[in-house]
Design an enzyme around this catalytic site. Structure first.
Site, mmCIF file in Angstrom:
data_model
loop_
_atom_site.group_PDB
_atom_site.id
_atom_site.type_symbol
_atom_site.label_atom_id
_atom_site.label_comp_id
_atom_site.label_asym_id
_atom_site.label_seq_id
_atom_site.Cartn_x
_atom_site.Cartn_y
_atom_site.Cartn_z
ATOM 1 N N ASP A 18 1.700 -8.503 15.151
ATOM 2 C CA ASP A 18 0.722 -7.584 15.761
ATOM 3 C C ASP A 18 -0.452 -8.366 16.372
ATOM 4 O O ASP A 18 -0.787 -9.455 15.922
ATOM 5 C CB ASP A 18 0.214 -6.613 14.681
ATOM 6 C CG ASP A 18 -0.519 -5.429 15.294
ATOM 7 O OD1 ASP A 18 -0.254 -5.099 16.471
ATOM 8 O OD2 ASP A 18 -1.373 -4.847 14.602
ATOM 9 N N ASN A 66 6.173 2.686 19.338
ATOM 10 C CA ASN A 66 5.766 1.892 20.508
ATOM 11 C C ASN A 66 6.487 2.339 21.783
ATOM 12 O O ASN A 66 6.022 2.083 22.891
ATOM 13 C CB ASN A 66 6.051 0.398 20.294
ATOM 14 C CG ASN A 66 5.211 -0.261 19.215
ATOM 15 O OD1 ASN A 66 5.658 -1.234 18.596
ATOM 16 N ND2 ASN A 66 4.008 0.229 18.955
#
Ligand code: IPE
Ligand code: IPE
Ligand code: MG
Length: 232
Positions: A18, A66
């Site tokens: 991330d 996502n």
């Protein structure tokens, strides 16, 4: 540089990669640049994890959530699969590492899916080496668990914890989960397989997460006492 093999390296490691977007934004670059850097670093960091003694490395590259990002960003992320196809295959071929992609691959464009399957087949000869890089793409842990439970229900037989694990697309217990980028959450990453994983959080954005940082995470892991509910 710390590249020595670690005694008591985690066998199975998950990496939540991330912070790509924030890495780019902090440099006034488009978020896409962060994803490109992240892709290059995925190959570096996963290779380093095998060098340090890990056997299974699973990298979270795209969640089902996502997939709802802006079209432009999503298309760029997916295009990296094609752009770095050769580099990925070469890097893991030289380490004799087999590759597997886990997630709702059916949600991906056909061209991407084809490229993933081709990557798997080009590295399939290393299935016996005991080293596998898994890429979680269009992946969500809850959906994976629900699919496995439904499969079990359709057979009409109750399942044990171990049998349910074996039904999952990634049927291994995680020893260590590393999350970069500063957040302290799992974001739908291998909730079942990570039940007793050690959790390591790094504030570094993934493109900045180095081999030295990985070594530090592995050393931290080696210092943990894994009690699994017992008194040792
Ligand atoms: C992780 O980086 C990669 C993906 C989720 C695809 P992000 O894109 O989430 O980057 P941040 O967290 O916004 O910085
Ligand atoms: C998790 O990161 C998914 C990947 C790293 C691929 P996100 O950026 O999507 O997670 P949240 O939104 O911070 O929970
Ligand atoms: Mg993020």
């Amino acid at each position: 540089m710390h590249t020595d093999k670690i005694i008591a390296a985690p066998e199975t490691v998950g990496i939540i990669m991330d912070g790509n977007g924030r890495w780019a934004q902090a440099r006034s670059l488009p978020r896409k640049e962060g994803h490109t850097k992240g892709m290059i670093n995925l190959i570096e960091i996963a290779s380093a994890a095998f060098r340090l003694g890990a056997k299974n490395v699973v990298c979270y590259s795209l969640s089902t959530e996502n997939l709802n990002r802006e079209k432009d960003e999503l298309e760029h992320i997916l295009s990296l699969v094609l752009r770095y196809f050769d580099a990925f295959v070469d890097a893991f071929r030289s380490r004799k590492v087999c590759a597997k992609f886990v997630g709702r691959l059916d949600l991906l464009p056909e061209e991407i899916r084809y490229s993933l399957l081709r990557t798997e087949s080009l590295l399939a000869e290393f299935a016996g080496t005991g080293r596998t890089i898994y890429i979680a793409i269009a992946y969500g842990s809850r959906a994976e668990i629900v699919d496995a439970v439904n499969k079990a229900i359709s057979r009409g037989e109750p399942v044990t914890e171990q049998e349910l694990l074996a039904e999952l697309s990634f049927p291994l217990e995680l020893d260590l989960i590393i999350r970069t980028g500063g957040e302290r959450r799992l974001s739908n990453f291998f909730l079942y397989q990570g039940a007793y994983a050690e959790l390591y959080f790094s504030d570094r954005y993934f493109p900045d997460f180095s081999k030295e940082d990985l070594h530090e995470a592995f050393e931290w892991y080696a210092s943990r006492q894994r009690r699994r509910g017992l008194v040792l």
